[in-house]
Design a protein around this motif. Structure first.
Motif, short mmCIF file in Angstrom:
data_model
loop_
_atom_site.label_atom_id
_atom_site.label_comp_id
_atom_site.label_asym_id
_atom_site.label_seq_id
_atom_site.Cartn_x
_atom_site.Cartn_y
_atom_site.Cartn_z
N ASN A 116 11.48 -15.06 5.78
CA ASN A 116 12.01 -13.79 6.28
C ASN A 116 13.38 -13.98 6.92
O ASN A 116 13.59 -14.93 7.67
CB ASN A 116 11.04 -13.19 7.31
N GLU A 148 13.60 -13.13 1.85
CA GLU A 148 13.09 -11.77 2.03
C GLU A 148 13.95 -11.02 3.03
O GLU A 148 14.07 -11.42 4.18
CB GLU A 148 11.65 -11.78 2.54
N ASP A 178 12.11 -6.70 1.00
CA ASP A 178 10.81 -6.61 1.66
C ASP A 178 10.56 -5.16 2.09
O ASP A 178 11.51 -4.41 2.34
CB ASP A 178 10.85 -7.51 2.91
#
Ligand code: C2E
Ligand code: CA
Ligand code: CA
Ligand code: CA
Length: 275
Positions: A116, A148, A178
């Motif tokens: 992330n 992401e 995402d």
């Protein structure tokens, strides 16, 4: 001026200066936590409809000496607000890259890890430079590291961030949007930017009113068709039942991440189970 001025001051002081005691404690604990490696990486598998492993998403957990295991919902936002997030993210990315290097040395170069990237990371560091230097240091295959990014991060970003995403893709990284569909500008994002993967926001699978579920599933269906037209991969996250998977597979979804297959688990357990 008077009234509006007061209002804006009140607004800023509420949001910036009045952190709760609990938040202040977490922030105060951060340096030590990072130095002592209290943060750890959990992995949640991403699989085909038949359950074949393709890769995993890295999700951070905090093993706090006093408070026990803390989930990201309790600290990511505070760290984003205080600018600590980039140090945590860099740490998690390094854990992911180290793990990929280890797997690749053992011949498992078919697996990827998704990490992330927070919107705020772009303010505090050169994300491109940081990630490419990790990849060079540990000598991993760039396409095995997926990035992401939420559509909010992309759309509130500057032209510089769009350019950075292009550079990542040119260097062989896979870029994924995402929580696709949760923002205000999902389709604008796609119009302006090339990515590799869409991850459908799990909110579409959950409606508080059952009679709305059919509508929600049609939206998912449309997103899946769109990914086919645009030549993108699509992941559905948050799948919890066989029924959902059967429906989504019929719609053309090929990749799943959700409790039906597995919760996020510690790396050791992931390796014991899947490798
Ligand atoms: P996300 O990136 O959307 O990650 C998916 C979240 O959904 C994870 O929560 C995961 O455990 C949960 N989830 C997966 N499958 C299911 C399911 O079938 N049912 C339900 N109810 N939930 C499911 P988690 O690990 O608590 O993370 C929450 C959020 O915190 C993440 O949402 C992400 O935005 C953020 N986050 C986690 N790790 C990191 C990190 O290392 N860096 C940054 N910047 N953010 C992170
Ligand atoms: Ca994610
Ligand atoms: Ca998500
Ligand atoms: Ca999210």
């Amino acid at each position: 001026l008077g009234e509006n001025y007061d209002k804006s001051i009140a607004y800023y002081s509420d949001t910036i200066f009045h952190d709760t005691v609990a938040e202040k404690q977490l922030v105060g604990d951060f340096d030590k936590a990072l130095a002592e490696k209290q943060f750890c990486m959990y992995l949640q598998p991403q699989v085909t409809s038949e359950g074949k492993l393709l890769g995993a998403e890295a999700l951070v957990r905090w093993q706090h000496p006093k408070r026990g295991l803390i989930f990201p919902g309790d600290f990511i936002e505070v760290f984003e607000k205080t600018g600590l997030i980039y140090r945590l993210d860099r740490f998690v990315w390094e854990l992911a890259v180290q793990k990929l290097a280890q797997w690749q040395k053992a011949g498992r170069d078919d697996l990827y890890i998704s990490v992330n990237i927070s919107t705020k990371d772009f303010y505090y560091m050169d994300v491109y430079e940081t990630i490419t230097s990790l990849v060079e240091t540990y000598k991993i295959i760039p396409s095995t590291l997926k990035l992401e990014i939420t559509e909010t991060a992309i759309m509130t970003g500057t032209a510089g961030e769009l350019e950075m995403i292009e550079r990542f893709r040119k260097s062989g990284f896979q870029v994924e949007i995402d929580d696709f569909g949760s923002g205000y500008s999902s389709f604008n994002t796609l119009k302006d930017m090339d990515v590799d993967v869409l991850k459908i926001d799990m909110g579409f699978l959950r409606t508080t009113r059952p009679e709305r579920l059919e509508r929600s599933m049609s939206i998912i269906n449309t997103i899946i068709s769109l990914t086919k037209t645009l030549g993108l991969s699509v992941i559905t996250e948050g799948v919890e039942t066989k029924e959902q998977i059967d429906k989504l597979t019929q719609m053309g979804c090929g990749i799943y991440q959700g409790y039906y297959f597995s919760k996020p688990i510690p790396v050791g357990q992931f390796e014991d189970t899947y490798l």
